[in-house]
Design a protein around this motif. Structure first.
Motif, PDB file in Angstrom:
ATOM      1  N   TRP A 121      -7.952  -9.037  -5.850  1.00  0.00           N
ATOM      2  CA  TRP A 121      -6.696  -8.299  -5.944  1.00  0.00           C
ATOM      3  C   TRP A 121      -6.718  -7.045  -5.087  1.00  0.00           C
ATOM      4  CZ3 TRP A 121      -5.475  -3.373  -7.223  1.00  0.00           C
ATOM      5  CH2 TRP A 121      -6.403  -2.627  -7.972  1.00  0.00           C
ATOM      6  N   ARG A 122      -7.869  -6.389  -4.984  1.00  0.00           N
ATOM      7  CA  ARG A 122      -7.941  -5.184  -4.136  1.00  0.00           C
ATOM      8  C   ARG A 122      -7.759  -5.553  -2.658  1.00  0.00           C
ATOM      9  NH1 ARG A 122     -10.369  -0.440  -6.959  1.00  0.00           N
ATOM     10  NH2 ARG A 122     -11.219  -1.206  -8.908  1.00  0.00           N
ATOM     11  N   ARG A 123      -8.388  -6.656  -2.265  1.00  0.00           N
ATOM     12  CA  ARG A 123      -8.219  -7.112  -0.876  1.00  0.00           C
ATOM     13  C   ARG A 123      -6.751  -7.421  -0.585  1.00  0.00           C
ATOM     14  NH1 ARG A 123     -13.536 -10.553  -1.127  1.00  0.00           N
ATOM     15  NH2 ARG A 123     -14.856  -9.467   0.375  1.00  0.00           N
ATOM     16  N   ALA A 124      -6.131  -8.185  -1.507  1.00  0.00           N
ATOM     17  CA  ALA A 124      -4.722  -8.563  -1.322  1.00  0.00           C
ATOM     18  C   ALA A 124      -3.834  -7.323  -1.299  1.00  0.00           C
ATOM     19  CB  ALA A 124      -4.292  -9.505  -2.442  1.00  0.00           C
ATOM     20  N   ALA A 125      -4.141  -6.368  -2.174  1.00  0.00           N
ATOM     21  CA  ALA A 125      -3.340  -5.144  -2.237  1.00  0.00           C
ATOM     22  C   ALA A 125      -3.461  -4.345  -0.941  1.00  0.00           C
ATOM     23  CB  ALA A 125      -3.793  -4.292  -3.423  1.00  0.00           C
ATOM     24  N   LEU A 126      -4.680  -4.279  -0.399  1.00  0.00           N
ATOM     25  CA  LEU A 126      -4.875  -3.554   0.860  1.00  0.00           C
ATOM     26  C   LEU A 126      -4.051  -4.200   1.980  1.00  0.00           C
ATOM     27  CD1 LEU A 126      -7.675  -1.691   2.400  1.00  0.00           C
ATOM     28  CD2 LEU A 126      -6.977  -3.676   3.717  1.00  0.00           C
ATOM     29  N   VAL A 127      -4.104  -5.529   2.053  1.00  0.00           N
ATOM     30  CA  VAL A 127      -3.340  -6.246   3.085  1.00  0.00           C
ATOM     31  C   VAL A 127      -1.848  -5.968   2.921  1.00  0.00           C
ATOM     32  CG1 VAL A 127      -2.642  -8.558   3.870  1.00  0.00           C
ATOM     33  CG2 VAL A 127      -5.061  -8.052   3.480  1.00  0.00           C
ATOM     34  N   ALA A 128      -1.371  -6.022   1.679  1.00  0.00           N
ATOM     35  CA  ALA A 128       0.058  -5.774   1.419  1.00  0.00           C
ATOM     36  C   ALA A 128       0.452  -4.362   1.857  1.00  0.00           C
ATOM     37  CB  ALA A 128       0.352  -5.982  -0.067  1.00  0.00           C
ATOM     38  N   VAL A 129      -0.395  -3.387   1.539  1.00  0.00           N
ATOM     39  CA  VAL A 129      -0.100  -1.998   1.916  1.00  0.00           C
ATOM     40  C   VAL A 129      -0.087  -1.836   3.438  1.00  0.00           C
ATOM     41  CG1 VAL A 129      -0.981   0.377   1.860  1.00  0.00           C
ATOM     42  CG2 VAL A 129      -0.939  -0.967  -0.235  1.00  0.00           C
ATOM     43  N   MET A 130      -1.047  -2.470   4.133  1.00  0.00           N
ATOM     44  CA  MET A 130      -1.109  -2.351   5.602  1.00  0.00           C
ATOM     45  C   MET A 130       0.135  -2.976   6.249  1.00  0.00           C
ATOM     46  SD  MET A 130      -3.847  -0.656   6.317  1.00  0.00           S
ATOM     47  CE  MET A 130      -4.050  -0.819   8.071  1.00  0.00           C
ATOM     48  N   VAL A 131       0.560  -4.125   5.722  1.00  0.00           N
ATOM     49  CA  VAL A 131       1.760  -4.784   6.262  1.00  0.00           C
ATOM     50  C   VAL A 131       2.988  -3.904   6.007  1.00  0.00           C
ATOM     51  CG1 VAL A 131       3.290  -6.794   6.031  1.00  0.00           C
ATOM     52  CG2 VAL A 131       0.815  -7.120   6.093  1.00  0.00           C
ATOM     53  N   ALA A 132       3.085  -3.368   4.787  1.00  0.00           N
ATOM     54  CA  ALA A 132       4.207  -2.492   4.449  1.00  0.00           C
ATOM     55  C   ALA A 132       4.213  -1.256   5.353  1.00  0.00           C
ATOM     56  CB  ALA A 132       4.112  -2.077   2.980  1.00  0.00           C
ATOM     57  N   TRP A 133       3.042  -0.701   5.588  1.00  0.00           N
ATOM     58  CA  TRP A 133       2.888   0.484   6.451  1.00  0.00           C
ATOM     59  C   TRP A 133       3.449   0.189   7.853  1.00  0.00           C
ATOM     60  CZ3 TRP A 133      -2.285   3.554   5.692  1.00  0.00           C
ATOM     61  CH2 TRP A 133      -2.157   4.853   6.211  1.00  0.00           C
ATOM     62  N   ALA A 134       3.064  -0.971   8.392  1.00  0.00           N
ATOM     63  CA  ALA A 134       3.510  -1.353   9.739  1.00  0.00           C
ATOM     64  C   ALA A 134       5.018  -1.599   9.782  1.00  0.00           C
ATOM     65  CB  ALA A 134       2.757  -2.594  10.200  1.00  0.00           C
ATOM     66  N   LEU A 135       5.560  -2.164   8.713  1.00  0.00           N
ATOM     67  CA  LEU A 135       6.981  -2.525   8.710  1.00  0.00           C
ATOM     68  C   LEU A 135       7.889  -1.329   8.444  1.00  0.00           C
ATOM     69  CD1 LEU A 135       6.887  -5.933   6.759  1.00  0.00           C
ATOM     70  CD2 LEU A 135       7.495  -5.609   9.159  1.00  0.00           C
ATOM     71  N   LEU A 136       7.404  -0.365   7.632  1.00  0.00           N
ATOM     72  CA  LEU A 136       8.281   0.714   7.164  1.00  0.00           C
ATOM     73  C   LEU A 136       8.211   1.996   7.983  1.00  0.00           C
ATOM     74  CD1 LEU A 136       7.753   0.331   3.290  1.00  0.00           C
ATOM     75  CD2 LEU A 136       9.718  -0.404   4.650  1.00  0.00           C
ATOM     76  N   LEU A 137       7.189   2.128   8.837  1.00  0.00           N
ATOM     77  CA  LEU A 137       7.017   3.430   9.506  1.00  0.00           C
ATOM     78  C   LEU A 137       8.197   3.785  10.406  1.00  0.00           C
ATOM     79  CD1 LEU A 137       5.914   3.109  12.744  1.00  0.00           C
ATOM     80  CD2 LEU A 137       3.910   2.316  11.525  1.00  0.00           C
ATOM     81  N   ASP A 138       8.867   2.753  10.913  1.00  0.00           N
ATOM     82  CA  ASP A 138      10.015   2.996  11.779  1.00  0.00           C
ATOM     83  C   ASP A 138      11.273   3.319  10.960  1.00  0.00           C
ATOM     84  OD1 ASP A 138      10.602   3.237  14.401  1.00  0.00           O
ATOM     85  OD2 ASP A 138      11.368   1.213  14.645  1.00  0.00           O
ATOM     86  N   ARG A 139      11.308   2.809   9.718  1.00  0.00           N
ATOM     87  CA  ARG A 139      12.515   2.971   8.897  1.00  0.00           C
ATOM     88  C   ARG A 139      12.444   4.235   8.034  1.00  0.00           C
ATOM     89  NH1 ARG A 139      11.178  -2.267   9.523  1.00  0.00           N
ATOM     90  NH2 ARG A 139      12.810  -3.769  10.027  1.00  0.00           N
ATOM     91  N   LEU A 140      11.306   4.433   7.364  1.00  0.00           N
ATOM     92  CA  LEU A 140      11.173   5.594   6.474  1.00  0.00           C
ATOM     93  C   LEU A 140      10.709   6.851   7.208  1.00  0.00           C
ATOM     94  CD1 LEU A 140       9.431   4.195   3.245  1.00  0.00           C
ATOM     95  CD2 LEU A 140      11.821   4.791   3.547  1.00  0.00           C
ATOM     96  N   GLY A 141      10.189   6.668   8.388  1.00  0.00           N
ATOM     97  CA  GLY A 141       9.571   7.796   9.094  1.00  0.00           C
ATOM     98  C   GLY A 141       8.059   7.698   8.995  1.00  0.00           C
ATOM     99  N   PHE A 142       7.377   8.170  10.033  1.00  0.00           N
ATOM    100  CA  PHE A 142       5.932   7.960  10.108  1.00  0.00           C
ATOM    101  C   PHE A 142       5.184   8.699   8.996  1.00  0.00           C
ATOM    102  CE2 PHE A 142       1.640   8.031  11.595  1.00  0.00           C
ATOM    103  CZ  PHE A 142       1.507   6.856  12.302  1.00  0.00           C
TER     104      PHE A 142
END
Lengths: 506, 148
Positions: free
Chosen positions: B70-91
């Protein structure tokens, strides 16, 4: 010694201060994944416009050489090459750090970088004009064979399986074809996505392929990131000097390879370090130790990538053709300063050129104390930082580093995606190094092959174009020798100890 | 001794990728297709050879790598979210949220008020210093958002 009368000009307090500041800044930038030596130089070029040309060149040379060395910090301590030149440093640097020899690995990297840097700078001082003429003899076919020579190293990067390494290398080569073709302009494998037209950025891919799998495995267990030994972070200089002395042949060979590869326009430190690593492994009495924390691996890669600095300046200054990407930026700075590069430069503007070369030698020597001090504190810091802070900090570096390459959020997504793919493939026993090698060499190999084929076709002698040129024959001989070397050694030495399958997460 | 099943599965994936690469290379010009076809064919062939070797010559299996799924999966989810949202929410906004999430995911120790304060301070120092270097020293135009 040519231009010795200009040594005094290089040793002014201002130039020494510039060299120190340049090495420190370069090392710090180089240690940050995503920030390459090219970027370090490019960012600081405007600051040099107000300086005299020799001082400006010393500052830029010091930043460049410091950045190439700085890439070793992240490679050894985080298994993430800070710059593409440090890819091969991860192979043995990280396993050494993992077993508690991170301080020794950093000291070895520093000594090797200084040695390689000095060899490259001395070659620039003594042999610049004749060596530059050799670089002009390299055509598309020679570059193709050089890339093939690099690709033969894939066999030695498979960590236990040559076939898996070759499959991974092919995958990397296919990745290098995404986007607009180098020759002909075909749009390939983009899935109709505009964001892939520019292809996959090597630096973003590098960060993803190496760093994300490390992060995924770091969070999985409560174990400490690096082994903490009783004696925390000493220099271990005497021990490192002993290893360097015993491996002087490896150091000399790797420094020469780095200088020669640096002279070839466009090749650069990543190819030099991979070629040197492969040669060091082939020449070693214990090739099975490579990839498990073998000091010779670090010595080979770090001496060769720093040797490309001096080597790369040879065609830059003598021909006006940048030897490495940072040289292209420095060439631009020279033009702004009003310096006309070319064969007459060493005669007409000898004061500037020789002051710079001695300044580069000075900066390389200064890298020894600076590098040792920075390395010691970097190791202490990485060991001391709790995993809960280290993981998000490294993750933040990967995100901001991959974004900063072209200020492009799509490259951040590429980086994360490739990182996840790399982790999945590592579970099947496929390591990232062959993929990276294929990605780097793919464009060079294809452009050389297609251009060579077109030239040969026009001459109605394709085979002669590929197999009849003197330099090509020399490189082909090296390829054949490299491929047959393990077999020949087995015959003469008896069978080697079979290498155990190393886990990609070690 | 056992067969390298993960290696065989990986090779099957590469065969599929190679066949797809060959299929799409039909659209390219002769000049643009020669290299992709050569490499894709080589990849398929080498993968088939590996499967044959792995099937015929069993060897000691690779050591199992334990760890929290679950920690591995959570890290992957956070990294994907980070890449997808940085342009929308701000860096900076995205980075603060994702940094905090990864801090929680990576921590195995019992949380105490002192530790929480120390980790938040460390996180603020890392984020603040690196963000400032990139934004103000290196002049990287990081996407603005809610925070900056």
């Amino acid at each position: 010694m040519p231009g010795i009368e200009f040594l005094v000009d290089a040793l002014t307090p201002f130039n020494i201060l510039l060299a120190i500041a340049g090495v420190v800044f370069g090392a710090v930038i180089g240690a940050l994944p995503g920030l390459t030596a090219t970027m370090a130089v490019a960012v600081l070029v405007p600051f040099t416009f107000g300086m005299n040309p020799a001082s400006a060149l010393i500052a830029l040379g010091a930043i460049y050489t410091g950045a190439i060395y700085g890439g070793a910090y992240a490679a050894i301590l985080l298994k993430t090459p800070g710059t593409p030149s440090a890819i091969a440093t991860t192979f043995d640097g990280y396993p050494m750090a993992k077993r508690g020899d991170g301080d020794l690995a950093l000291t070895l990297a520093c000594l090797a970088s200084v040695t390689g840097g000095l060899v490259g700078a001395v070659a620039l001082l003594m042999l610049a004009p004749p060596l530059a003429q050799v670089a002009l003899k390299f055509g598309p076919v020679e570059y193709f064979w050089l890339a093939v020579f690099g690709l033969t190293l894939i066999a030695s990067l498979g960590e236990g399986s040559v076939l898996k390494g070759l499959v991974g290398g092919c995958f990397g080569l296919l990745l290098s074809m995404v986007g607009v073709a180098e020759v002909g302009g075909d749009i390939r494998y983009t899935g109709d996505l505009q964001v892939l037209l520019g292809g996959i950025d090597v630096v973003a891919a590098l960060i993803g392929l190496y760093c994300i799998p490390v992060l995924i495995d770091l969070v999985a267990t409560p174990d400490p990131h690096l082994k903490v030994t009783e004696r925390l972070a000493s220099y271990r200089l005497k021990e490192a000097l002993g290893i360097c002395w015993n491996s002087k042949g490896n150091l000399a060979r790797s420094s020469i390879i780095g200088t020669v590869v640096g002279i070839l326009p466009g090749a650069g430190g990543s190819i030099a370090s991979l070629v040197s690593y492969g040669e060091a492994r082939r020449a070693s009495k214990h090739p099975e130790n490579f990839g498990k924390g073998e000091p010779d691996g670090i010595l080979a890669t770090e001496s060769s990538n720093n040797a490309t600095v001096g080597g790369g300046f040879i065609p830059t200054l003598v021909l006006g053709i940048p030897g490495t990407p940072p040289d292209a930026v420095i060439l631009g700075a020279l033009l702004v300063q009003g310096i006309r590069t070319g064969p007459s430069l060493f005669g007409e503007q000898s004061q500037i050129v020789y002051t710079f070369i001695y300044g580069l030698i000075l900066a390389t020597l200064l890298m020894l104390p600076i590098g040792l001090v920075i390395g010691r504190y970097a190791f202490k810091s990485i060991v001391a930082i709790p995993k809960a802070v280290l993981v998000p900090s490294v993750a933040f570096l990967t995100i901001i580093g991959s974004y900063a390459i072209h200020n492009n959020p799509h490259e951040v997504l590429q980086m994360v995606g490739l990182g996840i793919i790399a982790w999945v493939l590592s579970r099947f026993g496929f390591t990232p190094s062959p993929i990276v090698l294929g990605l780097i060499l793919g464009a060079i190999a294809e452009a050389g092959f297609v251009q060579g084929y077109l030239i040969g076709n026009a001459k109605q002698n394709v085979l002669g174009e590929f197999f009849g040129r003197p330099i090509s024959i020399g490189i082909i001989a090296f390829i054949v020798l490299g491929l047959l070397y393990p077999v020949l050694m087995k015959r003469f030495r008896g069978p080697a100890v079979p290498a155990q399958v190393a886990s990609s997460n070690e | 001794m056992a067969r390298d099943v993960p290696g065989i599965i990986g090779s099957l994936i590469f065969i599929a990728v190679g066949l797809l690469a060959l299929y799409y290379s039909r659209e390219f010009t002769p000049l643009g297709s020669v290299f992709p076809r050569t490499i894709a064919s080589a990849m398929v062939l080498l993968s088939v050879v590996y499967i044959a070797v792995a099937w015929l010559r069993p060897k000691a299996p690779a050591p199992h790598q334990p760890g929290s799924v679950w920690r591995r999966a959570a890290l992957v989810a956070v990294m994907v979210a980070w890449a997808l949202l940085l342009d929308r929410l701000g860096f900076l906004t995205t980075s603060v949220i994702c940094f905090a999430a990864l801090l929680v995911i990576s921590n195995y120790d019992r949380w105490t008020p002192a530790m929480a304060v120390a980790y938040v301070a460390a996180g603020a120092a890392v984020l603040g210093s690196l963000y400032s270097i990139f934004r103000f020293v290196l002049k990287v135009p990081l996407p603005p958002g809610v925070l900056i």
